[in-house]
Each structure stands twice: as C-alpha cells, then as structure tokens.
Write a protein that holds these residues in place. Structure first.
Motif, mmCIF file in Angstrom:
data_model
loop_
_atom_site.group_PDB
_atom_site.id
_atom_site.type_symbol
_atom_site.label_atom_id
_atom_site.label_comp_id
_atom_site.label_asym_id
_atom_site.label_seq_id
_atom_site.Cartn_x
_atom_site.Cartn_y
_atom_site.Cartn_z
ATOM 1 N N LEU A 122 0.821 -1.198 0.000
ATOM 2 C CA LEU A 122 0.000 0.000 0.000
ATOM 3 C C LEU A 122 0.860 1.256 0.000
ATOM 4 O O LEU A 122 0.468 2.291 -0.537
ATOM 5 C CB LEU A 122 -0.931 -0.015 1.215
ATOM 6 C CG LEU A 122 -1.953 1.111 1.306
ATOM 7 C CD1 LEU A 122 -2.898 1.089 0.107
ATOM 8 C CD2 LEU A 122 -2.734 1.039 2.607
ATOM 9 N N TYR A 123 2.054 1.174 0.604
ATOM 10 C CA TYR A 123 2.936 2.336 0.621
ATOM 11 C C TYR A 123 3.330 2.762 -0.787
ATOM 12 O O TYR A 123 3.467 3.958 -1.072
ATOM 13 C CB TYR A 123 4.167 2.086 1.501
ATOM 14 C CG TYR A 123 5.012 0.883 1.144
ATOM 15 C CD1 TYR A 123 6.198 1.019 0.449
ATOM 16 C CD2 TYR A 123 4.640 -0.402 1.543
ATOM 17 C CE1 TYR A 123 6.995 -0.071 0.142
ATOM 18 C CE2 TYR A 123 5.418 -1.500 1.250
ATOM 19 C CZ TYR A 123 6.589 -1.342 0.539
ATOM 20 O OH TYR A 123 7.368 -2.442 0.231
ATOM 21 N N ASN A 124 3.487 1.794 -1.698
ATOM 22 C CA ASN A 124 3.802 2.160 -3.075
ATOM 23 C C ASN A 124 2.576 2.635 -3.841
ATOM 24 O O ASN A 124 2.703 3.403 -4.805
ATOM 25 C CB ASN A 124 4.490 1.003 -3.792
ATOM 26 C CG ASN A 124 5.982 0.986 -3.528
ATOM 27 O OD1 ASN A 124 6.644 2.021 -3.605
ATOM 28 N ND2 ASN A 124 6.529 -0.182 -3.197
ATOM 29 N N VAL A 125 1.395 2.203 -3.430
ATOM 30 C CA VAL A 125 0.172 2.786 -3.999
ATOM 31 C C VAL A 125 0.118 4.270 -3.644
ATOM 32 O O VAL A 125 -0.205 5.120 -4.482
ATOM 33 C CB VAL A 125 -1.079 2.044 -3.503
ATOM 34 C CG1 VAL A 125 -2.352 2.762 -3.965
ATOM 35 C CG2 VAL A 125 -1.085 0.603 -4.017
ATOM 36 N N TYR A 126 0.457 4.601 -2.402
ATOM 37 C CA TYR A 126 0.513 6.012 -2.015
ATOM 38 C C TYR A 126 1.579 6.765 -2.819
ATOM 39 O O TYR A 126 1.356 7.905 -3.257
ATOM 40 C CB TYR A 126 0.806 6.150 -0.519
ATOM 41 C CG TYR A 126 -0.441 6.259 0.343
ATOM 42 C CD1 TYR A 126 -1.210 7.416 0.325
ATOM 43 C CD2 TYR A 126 -0.836 5.215 1.175
ATOM 44 C CE1 TYR A 126 -2.352 7.534 1.118
ATOM 45 C CE2 TYR A 126 -1.979 5.328 1.967
ATOM 46 C CZ TYR A 126 -2.730 6.485 1.927
ATOM 47 O OH TYR A 126 -3.858 6.598 2.699
ATOM 48 N N ASN A 127 2.742 6.141 -3.016
ATOM 49 C CA ASN A 127 3.775 6.787 -3.835
ATOM 50 C C ASN A 127 3.271 7.045 -5.244
ATOM 51 O O ASN A 127 3.506 8.112 -5.827
ATOM 52 C CB ASN A 127 5.027 5.911 -3.883
ATOM 53 C CG ASN A 127 5.744 5.812 -2.557
ATOM 54 O OD1 ASN A 127 5.585 6.664 -1.682
ATOM 55 N ND2 ASN A 127 6.530 4.763 -2.386
ATOM 56 N N ALA A 128 2.571 6.063 -5.812
ATOM 57 C CA ALA A 128 2.039 6.204 -7.162
ATOM 58 C C ALA A 128 0.986 7.302 -7.229
ATOM 59 O O ALA A 128 0.927 8.081 -8.191
ATOM 60 C CB ALA A 128 1.459 4.876 -7.635
ATOM 61 N N LEU A 129 0.130 7.370 -6.215
ATOM 62 C CA LEU A 129 -0.874 8.434 -6.160
ATOM 63 C C LEU A 129 -0.216 9.809 -6.116
ATOM 64 O O LEU A 129 -0.652 10.748 -6.798
ATOM 65 C CB LEU A 129 -1.742 8.264 -4.924
ATOM 66 C CG LEU A 129 -3.014 7.434 -5.015
ATOM 67 C CD1 LEU A 129 -3.721 7.439 -3.671
ATOM 68 C CD2 LEU A 129 -3.942 7.961 -6.098
#
Length: 453
Positions: free
Chosen positions: A274-281
């Motif tokens: 999920l941390y990389n989903v936040y980075n992508a967002l």
C-alpha cells in the motif's frame, strides 16, 4: 562577469567530483558541496537556467521511488530532466545534479529538513509534500518541528507560488493547504484496505488547531486515513486524485483504479504494498497538476522499476532470489512487514540494523515496529549491522524462537550465512546505510550492476 565567474567555479567543482570518483569515494554530493562553498547561491543560478523550471518533492518515506515514478511520466511527455536520481537529497546532492545534468526541467527530491533552504533558491513550479512520519528523532525532533518548517516554506513563496500537491490522508500535510485554493490533494478511498485499529507506531493523531485527538473513520497506513476533528476544526479534504479497488499482491506488485479529474484508469503497479500505492498516487497527482496526459501517467507508473534498494530483487549465486526492502522507521517497517505477511509459507530474513548518522543514532524505533505479525512465519533470521544484537533482542520479544535467530555482525559474512540456509527467496530488511553497504557488497560480487555512488 558574474556568469563567467560561476563557470570557473563550476569547472572547479566538477574537477573535485572527477577526482572523488577516481579515488572510489563516489560523487553524488561532493561536487555540489564544493560548489556551494565557492558560490552559496549556485542552486538559484543553475536552476534559473532551466527553461521549464523545476519541481520539488519531499516526504519522510518514499521520496526516491516517487521521484522515479514522476520522472517516468514526465519523460514520456518529452521532458529532459535534471534529476538527483541517486537519491542524494540535501543541498549538495541537488547541486551536483544541476552540475551534471543536461536538460530543460528540474526534478528534485529533497530531504524534509532541507526543503526550506532548497525551495528558497529553486522557486519551484510545483511542490509535492507526500507524508510526515516519525524518523530520526535524534536529528530532526518531533514531527511538528518539520511541519512548522514546511508551513513556513508554503507561506514564504512570493507572488507566483508553486502548485501545491498534498496527501489528504496525512493530517499534518493536508493542513498545509487549508488556506490555499490551488492545491491538488491525493488519497486512498478503499474500505478493504482499512486496518481494524491504529498501529502503535502511528504518529500525527491530534488536530493542530485545537489539540483534540482526531476521530478516524478509516486507517490505512500509520496515521494516514480518513479523519476529522471532533470539535469541527479540521477534517480530511476531498482528494481530486484517488485510489480505489486496490489489490495487493505480496512483495511483487499491486494494482488499483486511479480516479482523477482527467478520467479513470486501472494501474498495474510493478511494486508491492500500500505504501507504493501512495507513492504512485503522489506521482500521479503531481504529474496531472503539471498537465501530463492521463495515458502518460498510467504508462509511467506501470513502467517504473524498483528504486535503488526499494523492493529490488537480485539473483544470488546458487539460485536464491534476494529481495531488498528498505526499513528506516516504524511506519515504513510496518508496511514492509504487512506486505511480507501476504506471501505464503515461512520466510528467511536478513535484518541489518545500523545506527550511523544517516540512519539516526536512536534505534529504539524497532520496538514500535510490529514484528509480531510475522514472528510465527520466520524460518530463520540472520541479524547483522552495528546494532545486530538489539535487533535480535527485539525479534526474541516479538516471539521468534531463539534457535531461529542468528547474530552475525559482519555484513558480508551475514549475507553468505543467510543465503546458504535460505530457500528460493531471501528477504533483506536493511536500514538506510545498511542498504548502501549491502548494495556495495553485491556490486563487488557482480550481482548488482553498480553501487549507489
């Protein structure tokens, strides 16, 4: 005349960098530091020559990965970026990137404590502030210290302030845009990702206006989530850029649906958690604020490769895969552990805990990382680094049987020991300087293509 004088100083700084690289000391920051001694306003002078201006981003976690995502998007639109790709993100590293770069637009990740000094010289077109987590308290102090500095940065821009891109799910960060109209917010909207309870390591939990504890309707990562002040003084702003229908696929990938004013699209992200989903967002919101097409955003996110030491996978001799997952504070460590829980079976770990200056001397944060979630799934843990014993004790108290814990202070020996007893996959969880040392070892052995420098 001033331009000619700067040219002479630039040449001298480049010579310093060349000598440093020839002697094996690297060159990510030293040339820039040398130039700043000769010309304290060098960042302003060099950045001022970029015809398309510059973009800055800062965060406690995820700066290098987010910057790599932004670069992948903007380069699809033809931008020629001057970018501190190696992750050297203090003033010296930014200056070195400007020295070495040949492009028309700057993209700089900046250490959270150095943002005020770099932003004052760069005068960015856009500024992304992605998150604030407890990190290196012995160096930076409490989160409010950084938040106050960031607030001064945001308030201190002149008549042409940058576009501001903020994480709606981080209360301290979102608060920086309360009095601004030109803000792009991003956030997660997926009840399936919400945790049942707030983690012990959660940080920013109180309203900065009245001091009351926030009420959380959803908690996603640390203190990130949907929140409101019970006194009505603040609440999570509605994000323009959102992630819904998130799918986490262990340590290899994730997927989500991106919703933005420009439309929506499914994103297959080749990075875990999920941390990389936040980075992508964060990267998507910044790129969209800079008017990048949605198709470029999706292609850039789907084409990103793991940044140096962040979910990077390498093949060791003998056939074992080594996955390197950087941990440097409680929130980041918890997300790595949460991601490992999704992988089936028992795991072999190489944990490397350093207390060098760049890591922070205080390593008590490991007691706020929830190693308990993985304790009964660890087949063998090799502990290394300057504080290997401390890590071993933490794992013992997390419930890992002592006969599964091996302490080996020397990193190279620890790597060999861990790999010799590992199955198909070995997970390395190093702190920052430990990650650099591990990469140096792997580069010398020909496993990795190059070192950090």
């Amino acid at each position: 005349m001033p331009g000619r004088l700067l040219t002479v100083k630039v040449a001298a700084a480049r010579a310093v960098g060349a000598l440093s690289r020839r002697t094996g000391r690297g060159g990510t920051s030293l040339p820039g530091k040398a130039l700043l001694r000769l010309a304290p306003d060098a960042i302003a002078q060099l950045a001022g020559r970029l015809p398309r201006g510059s973009v800055l981003l800062s965060a406690t976690n995820g700066k290098t990965t987010t910057a790599a995502m932004v670069a992948g998007i903007l380069e699809r639109g033809g931008a020629r970026l001057v970018h501190n790709r190696a992750g050297a993100n203090m003033a010296g590293g930014v200056t070195t990137a400007l020295l070495d770069g040949d492009g028309d637009m700057g993209l700089f990740e900046v250490d959270e404590f150095w943002l005020d000094r770099v932003a004052a010289q760069v005068e960015p077109r856009a500024l992304l502030l992605a998150n604030l987590f407890r990190d290196q308290l012995d160096r930076y102090g409490e989160l409010e210290t950084i938040a106050d500095r960031w607030a001064a940065v945001v308030a201190g821009f002149g008549p042409r302030p940058p576009v501001l891109v903020l994480n709606a799910d981080d209360p301290l960060v979102a608060d920086l845009g309360r009095d601004r109209s030109d803000v792009w917010y991003f956030g997660v909207d997926d009840d399936a990702m919400a945790m049942a309870d707030m983690q012990h390591a959660a940080d920013s939990k109180h309203c900065r206006r009245c001091g009351a504890p926030y009420v959380y309707d959803a908690i996603y990562l640390g203190h990130l989530g949907h929140y409101h002040c019970p006194n009505g003084d603040a609440r999570r702003p509605e994000p323009q850029v959102r992630a819904v229908s998130i799918e986490l696929r262990g340590t290899r990938s994730a997927a989500f649906t991106l919703i933005a004013p420009q439309g929506q699209a499914r994103v297959e992200l080749p990075l875990p958690g999920l941390y990389n989903v936040y980075n992508a967002l964060a990267a998507a919101a910044l790129a969209l604020a800079l008017e990048a097409p949605l198709d470029d955003v999706v292609a850039g996110l789907e084409g990103v490769e793991p940044a140096f030491g962040r979910a990077e996978t390498l093949a060791l001799p003998g056939g074992t895969e080594l996955a390197i997952l950087l941990i440097k504070n409680p929130a980041g460590a918890n997300e790595v552990l949460r991601t490992l829980v999704l992988e089936p079976g028992e795991h072999d770990l190489l944990g490397v805990l350093n207390d060098n200056t760049a890591d922070g001397r205080d390593v008590s944060w490991v007691w706020d990382a929830d190693f308990e979630v993985l304790a009964d799934r660890l087949r063998r843990v090799t502990c290394a680094g300057t504080r290997a014993d401390e890590l071993a004790v933490r794992l013992k108290y997390a419930g890992v049987p002592t006969d599964r814990i091996v302490v080996c202070d020397d990193l190279e020996t620890a790597l060999d020991e861990a790999a010799a007893h590992a199955g198909e996959r070995l997970y390395a969880l190093p702190t920052y300087t430990a990650m650099l040392e591990l990469r140096e070892v792997l580069a010398r052995r020909g496993v990795a293509e190059g070192s950090f420098a």
